[in-house]
Scaffold this motif. Structure first.
Motif, PDB file in Angstrom:
ATOM      1  N   ILE A 110       0.969  -1.066 -12.417  1.00 56.72           N
ATOM      2  CA  ILE A 110      -0.199  -0.716 -11.610  1.00 56.72           C
ATOM      3  C   ILE A 110       0.257  -0.066 -10.307  1.00 56.72           C
ATOM      4  O   ILE A 110       1.063  -0.636  -9.568  1.00 56.72           O
ATOM      5  N   ASP A 111      -0.260   1.105 -10.023  1.00 57.08           N
ATOM      6  CA  ASP A 111       0.154   1.846  -8.826  1.00 57.08           C
ATOM      7  C   ASP A 111      -0.121   1.038  -7.556  1.00 57.08           C
ATOM      8  O   ASP A 111      -1.144   0.365  -7.431  1.00 57.08           O
ATOM      9  N   GLN A 112       0.817   1.161  -6.609  1.00 55.77           N
ATOM     10  CA  GLN A 112       0.710   0.330  -5.404  1.00 55.77           C
ATOM     11  C   GLN A 112      -0.510   0.648  -4.541  1.00 55.77           C
ATOM     12  O   GLN A 112      -0.943  -0.193  -3.765  1.00 55.77           O
ATOM     13  N   SER A 113      -1.071   1.824  -4.693  1.00 56.37           N
ATOM     14  CA  SER A 113      -2.245   2.163  -3.889  1.00 56.37           C
ATOM     15  C   SER A 113      -3.414   1.198  -4.182  1.00 56.37           C
ATOM     16  O   SER A 113      -4.173   0.842  -3.286  1.00 56.37           O
ATOM     17  N   PHE A 114      -3.508   0.753  -5.440  1.00 55.98           N
ATOM     18  CA  PHE A 114      -4.590  -0.178  -5.800  1.00 55.98           C
ATOM     19  C   PHE A 114      -4.324  -1.567  -5.233  1.00 55.98           C
ATOM     20  O   PHE A 114      -5.247  -2.276  -4.849  1.00 55.98           O
ATOM     21  N   ILE A 115      -3.040  -1.944  -5.214  1.00 52.68           N
ATOM     22  CA  ILE A 115      -2.665  -3.279  -4.736  1.00 52.68           C
ATOM     23  C   ILE A 115      -2.924  -3.372  -3.228  1.00 52.68           C
ATOM     24  O   ILE A 115      -3.449  -4.371  -2.738  1.00 52.68           O
ATOM     25  N   LYS A 116      -2.553  -2.306  -2.514  1.00 51.08           N
ATOM     26  CA  LYS A 116      -2.710  -2.265  -1.052  1.00 51.08           C
ATOM     27  C   LYS A 116      -4.140  -2.541  -0.618  1.00 51.08           C
ATOM     28  O   LYS A 116      -4.378  -3.225   0.350  1.00 51.08           O
ATOM     29  N   GLU A 117      -5.071  -1.934  -1.340  1.00 47.23           N
ATOM     30  CA  GLU A 117      -6.473  -1.989  -0.917  1.00 47.23           C
ATOM     31  C   GLU A 117      -7.216  -3.192  -1.486  1.00 47.23           C
ATOM     32  O   GLU A 117      -8.370  -3.424  -1.142  1.00 47.23           O
ATOM     33  N   MET A 118      -6.533  -3.928  -2.349  1.00 42.04           N
ATOM     34  CA  MET A 118      -7.219  -4.984  -3.083  1.00 42.04           C
ATOM     35  C   MET A 118      -7.908  -6.000  -2.187  1.00 42.04           C
ATOM     36  O   MET A 118      -9.021  -6.429  -2.469  1.00 42.04           O
ATOM     37  N   GLU A 119      -7.209  -6.386  -1.103  1.00 40.02           N
ATOM     38  CA  GLU A 119      -7.773  -7.407  -0.212  1.00 40.02           C
ATOM     39  C   GLU A 119      -8.958  -6.874   0.590  1.00 40.02           C
ATOM     40  O   GLU A 119      -9.777  -7.632   1.071  1.00 40.02           O
ATOM     41  N   HIS A 120      -9.012  -5.565   0.765  1.00 38.63           N
ATOM     42  CA  HIS A 120     -10.018  -4.996   1.651  1.00 38.63           C
ATOM     43  C   HIS A 120     -11.222  -4.404   0.933  1.00 38.63           C
ATOM     44  O   HIS A 120     -12.349  -4.719   1.230  1.00 38.63           O
ATOM     45  N   GLN A 121     -10.947  -3.539  -0.027  1.00 37.65           N
ATOM     46  CA  GLN A 121     -12.067  -2.871  -0.695  1.00 37.65           C
ATOM     47  C   GLN A 121     -12.454  -3.605  -1.971  1.00 37.65           C
ATOM     48  O   GLN A 121     -11.620  -3.848  -2.820  1.00 37.65           O
TER      49      GLN A 121
END
Ligand code: C2E
Ligand code: CA
Ligand code: CA
Ligand code: CA
Length: 279
Positions: free
Chosen positions: A201-212
């Motif tokens: 899973i691309d890190q861009s999705f992980i980064k935003e997981m807590e916020h969006q």
């Protein structure tokens, strides 16, 4: 001057001139760096749920230039791809991984799999399978110690050819992970036909997981899709415990990111994760 391979033309600016000079300089320096082996390979650990057992590592190339200092892969990999230097660069990385894996195997360590990034250009190059076979035989290492990471978009360039190559590699016992998953446009039916073992899973999705809110749904969908397709799934760029907990709850069992550990040189990786019996 033609810009970006697009159809738009623009006036030659001094700024562009600087950029081109910079690029040519990097190209020349990179050629020398490959030739004189000034590149090194770092290893970033990958973990199972408890973050105390490693299941492998990703090999990431590093370039520390005498005068310019550390040049990030995001700067030189695209130039290597444009100039064809990528083939020698990746052969070097594959060789270095072979050398280290040989040492670790000889010490009877169970370090899992070491993954190597393969450019879309190299995937479609005739010599890829041969290069891998050579390393397996020169260093006498197990294919089950290796994994290749190939991006989703790379695999989509030529589905048939990619699949043929991937099946040859998997026949040998090498695992294939689809890197940066979620950034391309793979369909379910396409994924079902493809010869792969794992979605990363691309890190861009992980980064935003807590916020969006939206991203947690996407990540959740990817994880359940992987389960239905009988694929393993790993999350990259995991930096916080919250992210890891969220991922665990969604059913993701493999993690990579600064939370577990940063990419480090081979000897440090050995000391930190292998010698201590963490493997
Ligand atoms: P990638 O394959 O997606 O590799 C993951 C990148 O994320 C690495 O950057 C890694 O250092 C970084 N990373 C890992 N965990 C975290 C985290 O928790 N937070 C953040 N913010 N970043 C994290 P790196 O080493 O700078 O490499 C960038 C890209 O360059 C790689 O992306 C890959 O596409 C390419 N690359 C690196 N080494 C090679 C190589 O040997 N061959 C090829 N073809 N490409 C390479
Ligand atoms: Ca990767
Ligand atoms: Ca990635
Ligand atoms: Ca990436």
């Amino acid at each position: 001057v033609k810009v970006n391979g697009s159809n738009s033309w623009s006036i030659y600016t001094p700024e562009m001139n600087d950029k081109m000079i910079e690029k040519i300089k990097i190209e020349n320096e990179l050629r020398k760096a490959i030739q004189y082996k000034e590149l090194t390979v770092y290893f970033q650990p990958k973990f199972k749920e408890n973050l105390s057992t490693i299941i492998g590592a990703e090999a990431l190339v590093r370039w520390n230039h005498k005068e310019l200092g550390f040049i990030p892969p995001s700067t030189f990999i695209p130039i290597a791809e444009e100039t064809g230097l990528i083939f020698d660069l990746e052969r070097f990385v594959i060789g270095e991984v072979g050398k280290h894996v040989q040492q670790w195997e000889r010490k009877k360590l169970s370090f899992g799999r070491i993954s190597i990034n393969i450019s879309h250009l190299h995937l479609y190059q005739d010599d890829l399978v041969q290069t891998i076979d050579d390393v397996l035989s020169i260093y006498n290492i197990r294919a089950s110690s290796l994994e290749l990471e190939i991006t989703e978009t790379a695999m989509m360039d030529n589905e048939l050819e990619a699949n043929m190559k991937l099946s040859l590699l998997r026949d040998r016992g090498i695992e294939i992970s689809m890197d940066d998953f979620g950034t391309g446009y793979s369909s379910l039916s396409y994924l079902q036909k493809l010869n792969i073992d794992r979605l990363k899973i691309d890190q861009s999705f992980i980064k935003e997981m807590e916020h969006q809110n939206g991203n947690e749904a996407i990540v959740s969908m990817i994880i359940s899709m992987a389960r239905h397709l009988n694929l393993k799934v790993i999350a990259e760029g995991v930096e916080t415990l919250t992210q890891k907990e969220l991922l665990s709850n969604l059913g993701c069992l493999e993690f990579q990111g600064y939370l577990g550990g940063r990419p480090i040189p081979a000897d440090e990786f050995f000391a930190e994760y292998l010698a201590s019996g963490k493997a």
